[in-house]
Design a protein around this motif. Sequence first.
Motif, mmCIF file in Angstrom:
data_model
loop_
_atom_site.group_PDB
_atom_site.id
_atom_site.type_symbol
_atom_site.label_atom_id
_atom_site.label_comp_id
_atom_site.label_asym_id
_atom_site.label_seq_id
_atom_site.Cartn_x
_atom_site.Cartn_y
_atom_site.Cartn_z
ATOM 1 N N THR A 17 41.472 15.171 33.097
ATOM 2 C CA THR A 17 42.366 16.007 32.290
ATOM 3 C C THR A 17 41.762 17.399 32.112
ATOM 4 O O THR A 17 42.458 18.414 32.239
ATOM 5 N N VAL A 18 40.457 17.449 31.861
ATOM 6 C CA VAL A 18 39.779 18.747 31.726
ATOM 7 C C VAL A 18 39.841 19.512 33.053
ATOM 8 O O VAL A 18 40.060 20.723 33.083
ATOM 9 N N MET A 19 39.680 18.785 34.147
ATOM 10 C CA MET A 19 39.722 19.418 35.465
ATOM 11 C C MET A 19 41.085 20.067 35.715
ATOM 12 O O MET A 19 41.180 21.156 36.286
ATOM 13 N N ASN A 20 42.147 19.399 35.279
ATOM 14 C CA ASN A 20 43.490 19.961 35.428
ATOM 15 C C ASN A 20 43.609 21.287 34.676
ATOM 16 O O ASN A 20 44.193 22.264 35.172
ATOM 17 N N ILE A 21 42.997 21.356 33.496
ATOM 18 C CA ILE A 21 42.990 22.590 32.703
ATOM 19 C C ILE A 21 42.279 23.707 33.476
ATOM 20 O O ILE A 21 42.764 24.831 33.552
ATOM 21 N N ASP A 197 47.808 27.970 25.367
ATOM 22 C CA ASP A 197 48.464 27.346 26.524
ATOM 23 C C ASP A 197 47.489 27.001 27.647
ATOM 24 O O ASP A 197 47.762 26.133 28.471
ATOM 25 N N SER A 198 46.340 27.688 27.674
ATOM 26 C CA SER A 198 45.352 27.399 28.717
ATOM 27 C C SER A 198 44.675 26.050 28.510
ATOM 28 O O SER A 198 44.141 25.472 29.456
ATOM 29 N N VAL A 199 44.672 25.543 27.267
ATOM 30 C CA VAL A 199 43.992 24.256 27.038
ATOM 31 C C VAL A 199 44.961 23.122 26.706
ATOM 32 O O VAL A 199 44.551 22.025 26.350
ATOM 33 N N VAL A 200 46.256 23.390 26.815
ATOM 34 C CA VAL A 200 47.241 22.331 26.635
ATOM 35 C C VAL A 200 47.169 21.406 27.844
ATOM 36 O O VAL A 200 46.918 21.858 28.958
ATOM 37 N N SER A 201 47.367 20.098 27.635
ATOM 38 C CA SER A 201 47.320 19.182 28.783
ATOM 39 C C SER A 201 48.094 17.907 28.462
ATOM 40 O O SER A 201 48.398 17.624 27.310
ATOM 41 N N PHE A 202 48.406 17.159 29.505
ATOM 42 C CA PHE A 202 48.865 15.775 29.354
ATOM 43 C C PHE A 202 47.736 14.898 29.888
ATOM 44 O O PHE A 202 47.094 15.253 30.883
ATOM 45 N N PRO A 203 47.486 13.741 29.257
ATOM 46 C CA PRO A 203 46.369 12.899 29.710
ATOM 47 C C PRO A 203 46.565 12.450 31.153
ATOM 48 O O PRO A 203 47.609 11.918 31.509
ATOM 49 N N LEU A 204 45.536 12.684 31.991
ATOM 50 C CA LEU A 204 45.611 12.303 33.405
ATOM 51 C C LEU A 204 44.569 11.234 33.721
ATOM 52 O O LEU A 204 43.539 11.132 33.059
ATOM 53 N N ARG A 264 52.387 22.121 20.475
ATOM 54 C CA ARG A 264 52.693 22.746 21.764
ATOM 55 C C ARG A 264 52.792 21.674 22.861
ATOM 56 O O ARG A 264 53.655 21.737 23.734
ATOM 57 N N GLN A 265 51.915 20.670 22.796
ATOM 58 C CA GLN A 265 51.972 19.586 23.771
ATOM 59 C C GLN A 265 53.268 18.794 23.658
ATOM 60 O O GLN A 265 53.883 18.428 24.661
ATOM 61 N N ALA A 266 53.684 18.553 22.422
ATOM 62 C CA ALA A 266 54.942 17.820 22.199
ATOM 63 C C ALA A 266 56.126 18.625 22.736
ATOM 64 O O ALA A 266 57.038 18.083 23.365
ATOM 65 N N GLU A 267 56.090 19.947 22.503
ATOM 66 C CA GLU A 267 57.153 20.831 23.024
ATOM 67 C C GLU A 267 57.236 20.735 24.536
ATOM 68 O O GLU A 267 58.310 20.608 25.116
ATOM 69 N N LEU A 268 56.058 20.812 25.171
ATOM 70 C CA LEU A 268 56.025 20.781 26.635
ATOM 71 C C LEU A 268 56.436 19.417 27.180
ATOM 72 O O LEU A 268 57.100 19.327 28.214
ATOM 73 N N ALA A 269 56.058 18.361 26.478
ATOM 74 C CA ALA A 269 56.469 17.018 26.913
ATOM 75 C C ALA A 269 57.989 16.920 26.869
ATOM 76 O O ALA A 269 58.632 16.350 27.753
ATOM 77 N N ASP A 270 58.544 17.510 25.835
ATOM 78 C CA ASP A 270 59.991 17.525 25.655
ATOM 79 C C ASP A 270 60.693 18.284 26.784
ATOM 80 O O ASP A 270 61.715 17.869 27.303
ATOM 81 N N ARG A 276 59.464 11.633 28.095
ATOM 82 C CA ARG A 276 58.442 12.258 27.249
ATOM 83 C C ARG A 276 57.039 11.669 27.330
ATOM 84 O O ARG A 276 56.175 11.984 26.517
ATOM 85 N N GLY A 277 56.809 10.765 28.295
ATOM 86 C CA GLY A 277 55.455 10.205 28.345
ATOM 87 C C GLY A 277 55.114 9.661 29.714
ATOM 88 O O GLY A 277 55.858 9.827 30.678
ATOM 89 N N SER A 278 53.960 8.965 29.796
ATOM 90 C CA SER A 278 53.479 8.483 31.089
ATOM 91 C C SER A 278 54.176 7.177 31.470
ATOM 92 O O SER A 278 54.684 6.451 30.618
#
Length: 340
Positions: A17-21, A197-204, A264-270, A276-278
């Motif tokens: 997840t950090v790598m994606n960021i 926004d640079s540190v927003v993520s979805f768990p990978l 912000r993560q919830a907004e982006l998931a939306d 809205r999830g994995s």
Amino acid sequence: PKTNVVFLKVHKSASSTVMNILFRFGEMHNLTFAFPLNGGSQLFYPHHFMAKYVQGFSPGSTPQFNILCHHMRFLQPEVQRVVPSTAVYFSILRNPVQLMESSFVYYKGTSSFSHARSLEEFLHQPYRFYNPKAGDSHYAKNLMTFDFGFNPDGDVTPKRVHLMLKAIEASFDLLLISEYFDESMVLLKETLCWDLDSVVSFPLNIRDSSTRSPLSESMVEKIKKWNRLDWEIYTHFNKTFWERIDRDIGRERMQREVRALQQRQAELADICLQGRGSVVPKEIKDSSLMPLQHGNAKILGYNIKQGLDKKMEHMCRRLVTPELQYSSALYKKQFPRKLQ
């Protein structure tokens, strides 16, 4: 914003997840990545890192890569040949108890784990299964210690532990804790002067809960004892993590920042995600977004909403692109001529 970054990707610690960021930030700011030769996914891990493992490295030149974040076994003098001296070094740690439980499932095919019917059986008589001389034995004992470049089979003496912790402190500017992922991202954002926004993520690269098993008290104690060096690293840097938050940010502001990040993560998931999830692997519709399935773990992925405009679709896709696919796309961009 700081643009020279070294991330030691510790296995099974939310590091994908950090790598994606880092991939998204690097792509957005046209930074150069220290890719493994020929666009592989690991820098000749489990060998100690060498500058010559990096695509495009030339021995006589000044260190010119902005971001080093692919799997490696840390060796600072070699890393310093690749990235500028201003680079910020950071890594992320995980509670060794959960780390071991996760590794047992994920690395089930390795020599130490393949013949043990369960983690319990392995821990009952580890040396029946574990051979320190096997080339893949590091997955089974003190995996964090190994990734930081130390000997996972070393004696656990107070002096040795002290020297190891001091060495890590001397090399790294920041050690994050995966159990406090949101707080970690706020701390990272502050340290690197990045925006939210640079540190927003979805768990990978997370696995389906059906493959997780609860651990008894006695198992927990056995895991701590078996991974004693990892336990020392984790407890020490978990303490300094909170000390740093108290010193640099304060708990109240940290809570506000975490709320803003989660919102912000919830907004982006939306905006981005169907449902809205994995989802489990068989429900992932776009095969290019399928994460690598490994060992006995079921690795979850995402479906992107249909009908997004081009810019939004691009952003959403980047947030959910698995590590290997993203790395390979960035490699092609950085070395277009290599692929003809």
